[in-house]
Design an enzyme around this catalytic site. Structure first.
Site, short mmCIF file in Angstrom:
data_model
loop_
_atom_site.label_atom_id
_atom_site.label_comp_id
_atom_site.label_asym_id
_atom_site.label_seq_id
_atom_site.Cartn_x
_atom_site.Cartn_y
_atom_site.Cartn_z
N HIS A 198 0.83 -1.21 0.00
CA HIS A 198 0.00 0.00 0.00
C HIS A 198 0.86 1.26 0.00
O HIS A 198 2.09 1.20 0.08
CB HIS A 198 -0.95 -0.01 1.20
CG HIS A 198 -0.26 0.06 2.54
ND1 HIS A 198 0.26 1.23 3.07
CD2 HIS A 198 -0.01 -0.91 3.47
CE1 HIS A 198 0.78 0.99 4.25
NE2 HIS A 198 0.65 -0.30 4.52
N SER A 272 1.54 4.18 -5.00
CA SER A 272 2.14 5.40 -4.50
C SER A 272 3.48 5.13 -3.82
O SER A 272 4.40 4.59 -4.45
CB SER A 272 1.14 6.08 -3.55
OG SER A 272 1.55 7.38 -3.21
N ASP A 419 -5.06 12.95 -11.12
CA ASP A 419 -4.27 12.88 -9.88
C ASP A 419 -3.61 14.23 -9.63
O ASP A 419 -2.73 14.66 -10.38
CB ASP A 419 -3.21 11.78 -10.00
CG ASP A 419 -2.56 11.45 -8.67
OD1 ASP A 419 -2.52 12.33 -7.79
OD2 ASP A 419 -2.09 10.30 -8.50
N HIS A 447 -5.73 9.96 -7.43
CA HIS A 447 -4.72 9.18 -6.72
C HIS A 447 -5.31 7.95 -6.03
O HIS A 447 -4.63 6.93 -5.89
CB HIS A 447 -4.02 10.06 -5.69
CG HIS A 447 -2.74 9.50 -5.17
ND1 HIS A 447 -1.62 9.35 -5.94
CD2 HIS A 447 -2.40 9.02 -3.94
CE1 HIS A 447 -0.65 8.83 -5.22
NE2 HIS A 447 -1.09 8.60 -4.01
#
Length: 470
Positions: A198, A272, A419, A447
């Site tokens: 994540h 990310s 984003d 995002h």
């Protein structure tokens, strides 16, 4: 409205944004000074000792640090050894932890004649040295404990952290790992596992509540699915004495997934900030990684002559009030004590906020995004943000070069066209570095919604990536 009028209106909007931002961040600079004094007193009352912060911009020299030995090889600082037991690579620690000039200092520097043509002092390359910031020295002393009692080990959790069982797991040696395994009897040689990582202030729920439920039975029958809570986030340990460097994050993933579960070959799917960890793992296990899928990677090529860490800091957190996501990022990056205040309000009391949200929505809305956003400590988020996002500015280039030249796995990059936190050119920059990378820009997604809201499509696309043979 004509083009000239629209251009004038846009210019006026930018000027207003800059003017308002200047005033707001000047006020936040003043508030940060007050909060620093307040937290020093609060930490002393609650924990019986002064705790270090990064407000001081003058690092400590090795001579004054005490019990610090710095070895130099080839003219660059390599290792700090604390009490002959703690080894910390200086290159893993970002100078943005302590070198964050105030708005007033930045304006004065840019306006001074000496800085014209060369930018402010934070933009100029500084000579390599062996100085270690005093806050880092004190954190290491707190981690090891002082014989004279001056530096005590950090309490974990701290008074300003949440004390619930989810935030403070009993097993502090490994990360929390969600595992979905195929039925027993599947031959090990037929498996190629998948590791989901994540992003910043998130958790494994970002994947387990979105993509994983939509992975087909056929795909599940041939591979194990792992989703981790990174060190300091979700249900993983949150040590108060960690500096949350790239090395620490990667080593914890190795210990908790690769070594513990005997992973031999695996695909990586990362969002990310997790993309940086994914690249580091790929470089460390080039023969084992079968594919790399990076979603909204935070890659900012650093212009020649710039200090990479400072350039990324200014790019990710431009100290502007608009758009709101830029304001939030600026507060998180530039203000140590203000961001700690936000952490106390939201994270320390996350169970109350989650309950209020459930009641307000009549239990009709799932809260997994809130769970990930709230379940972290300020020390974890602050150091991860600076040491991973900002501190890896130069490391990503090297990782991408290794992926380009030494790995043969597929590289796929996803990015939402809307984003506002990490613009699309971050993904195109990855392709410029790794020409075989496939970039897929999704219209109307940002995002978060690049995954949340299109999880079914993403699961199908990931299965196609995993099934490719090279």
């Amino acid at each position: 409205m004509g083009a000239a009028a629209r251009s004038a209106l846009a210019s006026a909007g930018r000027a207003a944004n800059e003017a308002v931002s200047l005033v707001v961040f000047l006020l936040l600079d003043a508030l940060e000074v007050l909060l620093c004094a307040a937290y020093r007193a609060a930490d002393y009352v609650a924990e019986g000792a002064w705790r270090p912060c990064y407000c001081s911009r003058s690092p400590s020299s090795p001579a004054s640090a005490g019990k610090i030995v710095v070895s130099e090889r080839g003219g660059s600082s390599k290792v700090v050894s604390m009490l002959s037991a703690t080894r910390l690579h200086l290159e893993d620690i970002s100078d943005t932890l302590h070198a964050r000039p105030s708005v007033l200092a930045t304006v004065a520097s840019s306006a001074s004649p000496a800085s014209s043509g060369s930018g402010d002092s934070s933009r100029r390359r500084r000579p390599a040295g062996v100085a270690v910031h005093s806050a880092i020295v004190q954190m290491l002393r707190g981690k090891m404990g002082g014989k004279d009692g001056e530096h005590r080990p950090y309490p974990s959790p701290r008074w300003s952290d949440c004390h619930c069982a989810n935030c403070n797991p009993a097993d502090t040696d490994r990360l929390f790992v969600h595992v979905e395994a195929p039925p027993q009897g599947t031959a090990a040689e037929e498996q190629d596992d998948v590791l989901f990582i994540h992003g910043f202030i998130s958790s494994s729920g970002f994947w387990t509540e979105t993509v994983l439920p939509h992975v087909s039975p056929a795909a599940r029958s041939r591979r194990r699915l792992f989703a981790v809570d990174l060190l300091g986030f979700g249900r993983s340990p949150k040590p108060a004495d960690s500096l949350y460097t790239l090395r620490e994050h990667v080593e914890m993933i190795e210990r908790s997934v690769i070594e513990r579960h005997g992973v031999k070959a695996f695909h990586i799917v990362a969002h990310s900030l997790g993309s940086i960890l994914a690249l580091a793992l790929a470089v460390k296990y080039p023969a084992a990684v079968k594919s790399l899928t990076l979603v909204a990677p935070p890659y900012f090529p650093v212009p020649r002559g710039e200090v990479g860490t400072q350039y990324v800091l200014r790019t990710v957190a431009p100290r502007r009030v608009w758009p709101p996501i830029a304001f939030g990022a600026s507060v998180a990056c530039w203000y140590e004590h203000l961001s700690r205040t936000v952490s106390i309000v939201l994270c320390k009391h996350h169970r109350l906020w989650e309950l209020a949200f459930r009641v307000f929505t009549l239990y009709r809305v799932r809260t997994y995004l809130m769970d990930g956003f709230f379940c972290h400590t300020h020390i974890a988020s602050w150091h991860t943000l600076h040491n991973i996002i900002c501190g890896s500015a130069g490391k990503i280039d090297k990782c991408l070069e290794v992926v380009r030249d030494q790995l043969t796995c597929d590289v796929t990059v996803y990015h939402g066209r809307d984003d506002e936190l990490l613009p699309v050119h971050c993904s195109y920059a990855v392709k410029a570095k790794v020409p075989r990378a496939q970039v897929r820009v999704i219209d109307g997604k940002d995002h978060v919604t690049i995954v949340v809201g299109r999880q079914k499509e993403l699961a199908r696309e990931l299965e196609e990536i995993w099934d490719r043979k090279r």
